[in-house]
Design an enzyme around this catalytic site. Structure first.
Site, PDB file in Angstrom:
ATOM      1  N   CYS A  98      10.570  24.576  69.622  1.00  0.00           N
ATOM      2  CA  CYS A  98      10.193  25.978  69.796  1.00  0.00           C
ATOM      3  C   CYS A  98      10.816  26.622  71.032  1.00  0.00           C
ATOM      4  O   CYS A  98      10.656  27.825  71.246  1.00  0.00           O
ATOM      5  CB  CYS A  98       8.684  26.092  69.865  1.00  0.00           C
ATOM      6  N   HIS A 131       4.315  32.299  75.381  1.00  0.00           N
ATOM      7  CA  HIS A 131       4.556  31.443  74.220  1.00  0.00           C
ATOM      8  C   HIS A 131       3.427  31.667  73.213  1.00  0.00           C
ATOM      9  O   HIS A 131       3.679  31.795  72.017  1.00  0.00           O
ATOM     10  CB  HIS A 131       4.655  29.983  74.658  1.00  0.00           C
ATOM     11  N   GLU A 145      -1.336  27.518  78.810  1.00  0.00           N
ATOM     12  CA  GLU A 145      -0.380  28.514  79.299  1.00  0.00           C
ATOM     13  C   GLU A 145      -1.055  29.475  80.262  1.00  0.00           C
ATOM     14  O   GLU A 145      -0.473  29.866  81.282  1.00  0.00           O
ATOM     15  CB  GLU A 145       0.243  29.281  78.137  1.00  0.00           C
ATOM     16  N   LYS A 205       3.705  36.754  68.879  1.00  0.00           N
ATOM     17  CA  LYS A 205       3.476  35.875  67.728  1.00  0.00           C
ATOM     18  C   LYS A 205       2.241  36.299  66.946  1.00  0.00           C
ATOM     19  O   LYS A 205       2.069  35.899  65.785  1.00  0.00           O
ATOM     20  CB  LYS A 205       3.344  34.423  68.181  1.00  0.00           C
ATOM     21  N   HIS A 237       4.926  32.365  64.324  1.00  0.00           N
ATOM     22  CA  HIS A 237       5.741  31.533  65.214  1.00  0.00           C
ATOM     23  C   HIS A 237       7.055  31.222  64.507  1.00  0.00           C
ATOM     24  O   HIS A 237       7.085  30.484  63.521  1.00  0.00           O
ATOM     25  CB  HIS A 237       4.976  30.254  65.533  1.00  0.00           C
ATOM     26  N   PHE A 267       7.680  21.222  71.114  1.00  0.00           N
ATOM     27  CA  PHE A 267       7.308  19.838  70.868  1.00  0.00           C
ATOM     28  C   PHE A 267       8.259  18.917  71.641  1.00  0.00           C
ATOM     29  O   PHE A 267       9.429  19.215  71.839  1.00  0.00           O
ATOM     30  CB  PHE A 267       7.424  19.510  69.379  1.00  0.00           C
TER      31      PHE A 267
END
Length: 416
Positions: free
Chosen positions: A165, A305, A316, A337, A342, A401
């Site tokens: 991502c 994010h 976050e 998002k 996403h 990830f």
């Protein structure tokens, strides 16, 4: 500001679930419109997740020669289309500049999953001779950069990024470094993704990463909300034209923003979960500010994010407070998002463009569906309605990830 030559953004290309092109996507964001709905590209009735942010109305023949379309996977279609948009927007004529000084870095988190699924069925049902000889070039990630370079005749640095991502942000950041170092004058860069397929949805669903709000798709992506239950898959591409400042000024290009900072870190912690207290994300944001030589209190907006998963949003938030201290509560923070879903490897490219538009227009898009704030998420998330405000510095966060983190800082352009 980081050492080396100044780098500006002169062209933008967007393909998102909110629409084709920058204007449609940007207007949709400012209106707080969701691009998420029931999956239409295949029968998802047997899956626990039946919603996604699909790109609708996309016709690759508008951007690609007919004979080439079947030789590319959908993620490459998106990359070529968004790159054409960005180059057209920039006004750059590659034939009129030194092609060896124009490069491409475009990444994807997963690559040609639709092609893999389709040709696996072909192999099993019809035999190996019916597998297209273009199968491998359809699916490998660097063919997005390769195809774009061929179409535009860009003979400079050519590379690809695949960092889950964080891909789009790393691609743009790496391209920024290439120009800073003087290895190119222009770079076409960003991210692309198209993995809304049965196997793609199933894979994320069994991880329990996805929202299962099938009966209310437009409200499924709800970053920082207490009732969030996972992210929503999206698809699309975000591609920019980056340019050495002198090159842009010489040809009178419109400049959306200047990139002034780029940071990368690794969590070294877990294959999917962020590090405790957002430690890796915090180091990444701090590294970006150091690279830019910009104090934390100069930042006006963060495109988070903000995936709409429990741990990402909480950690976050912790990371932002760790880096920005009391200024964290004065920042505008939003997760787009909530509207696009996403976009995985394309997310960073799309969100870097959103940051550039934010400083260019002094408008901040909202976090929609934020109706029951999580007590652990206590910042100003620009809930449910866009905001007019002066934005001199905007930070884009991408965390992937494998614990890979990337951030970009963009600045309102001033020639001096």
């Amino acid at each position: 500001m980081g050492k080396g030559r100044r780098v500006v953004i002169t062209g933008l290309g967007l393909i998102t679930p909110l629409g084709l092109g920058v204007e449609r996507s940007w207007n949709g964001l400012l209106q707080g419109r969701s691009g998420i709905g029931r999956i239409t590209s295949f029968d998802s009735s047997s899956l626990p997740v039946q919603i996604a942010g699909e790109v609708r109305g996309f016709d690759p023949s508008e951007y690609i020669e007919a004979k080439e379309i079947k030789k590319m996977d959908r993620f490459i279609h998106f990359a070529v289309a968004a790159a054409r948009m960005a180059v057209d927007d920039s006004g750059l004529k590659i034939g009129e500049v030194d092609a060896e000084r124009v490069g491409v870095i475009i990444g994807s988190g997963i690559g040609g999953l639709p092609a893999i699924e389709h040709y696996h069925r072909v192999l099993i049902e019809r035999g190996y001779r019916r597998v297209t000889p273009f199968f491998i070039p359809m699916l490998i990630i660097n063919l997005a950069s390769g195809r774009v370079s061929m179409i535009f005749g860009a003979k400079g640095p050519n590379s690809a990024v695949s960092t889950a991502c964080a891909t789009g942000t790393h691609a743009i950041g790496d391209a920024y470094r290439v120009i800073q170092r003087g290895e190119a004058d222009v770079m076409i860069a960003g991210g692309t993704e198209a993995v809304i397929t049965p196997l793609g949805v199933a894979g994320f669903a069994v991880m329990k990463a996805l929202s299962r709000r099938n009966d209310d798709p437009e409200r499924a992506s709800r970053p920082f909300d207490r009732d969030r239950d996972g992210f929503v898959m999206g698809e699309g591409a975000g591609i920019v034209v980056l340019e050495h400042l002198e090159s842009a000024l010489d040809r009178g290009a419109r400049i959306y923003a200047e990139i002034v900072g780029y940071g990368m870190t690794g969590d070294a912690y877990h294959i999917t979960s962020p590090a405790p207290e957002g430690e890796g994300a915090a180091r990444c944001m701090a590294a970006t500010l150091r690279d830019a030589a910009v104090p934390p209190d100069a930042v006006d907006y963060i495109n988070a994010h903000g995936t709409s998963t429990k741990y990402n949003d909480e950690l976050e938030t912790m990371a932002i407070k760790r880096v920005f201290g009391e200024h964290a509560f004065k920042l505008a923070v939003s997760s787009t998002k909530s509207m696009t879903g996403h976009l995985l490897g394309a997310a960073g490219g799309v969100e870097a463009i959103i940051c550039a538009l934010t400083v260019f227009h002094d408008r901040v898009p909202p976090t929609i569906n934020l109706t029951n704030p999580d007590p652990e998420c206590d910042l100003d998330y620009v809930a449910n309605a866009s905001r007019e405000m002066t934005v001199n510095y905007a930070l884009s966060n991408s965390f992937g990830f494998g614990g890979t983190n990337a951030c970009l800082l963009v600045k309102k352009f001033e020639e001096v």
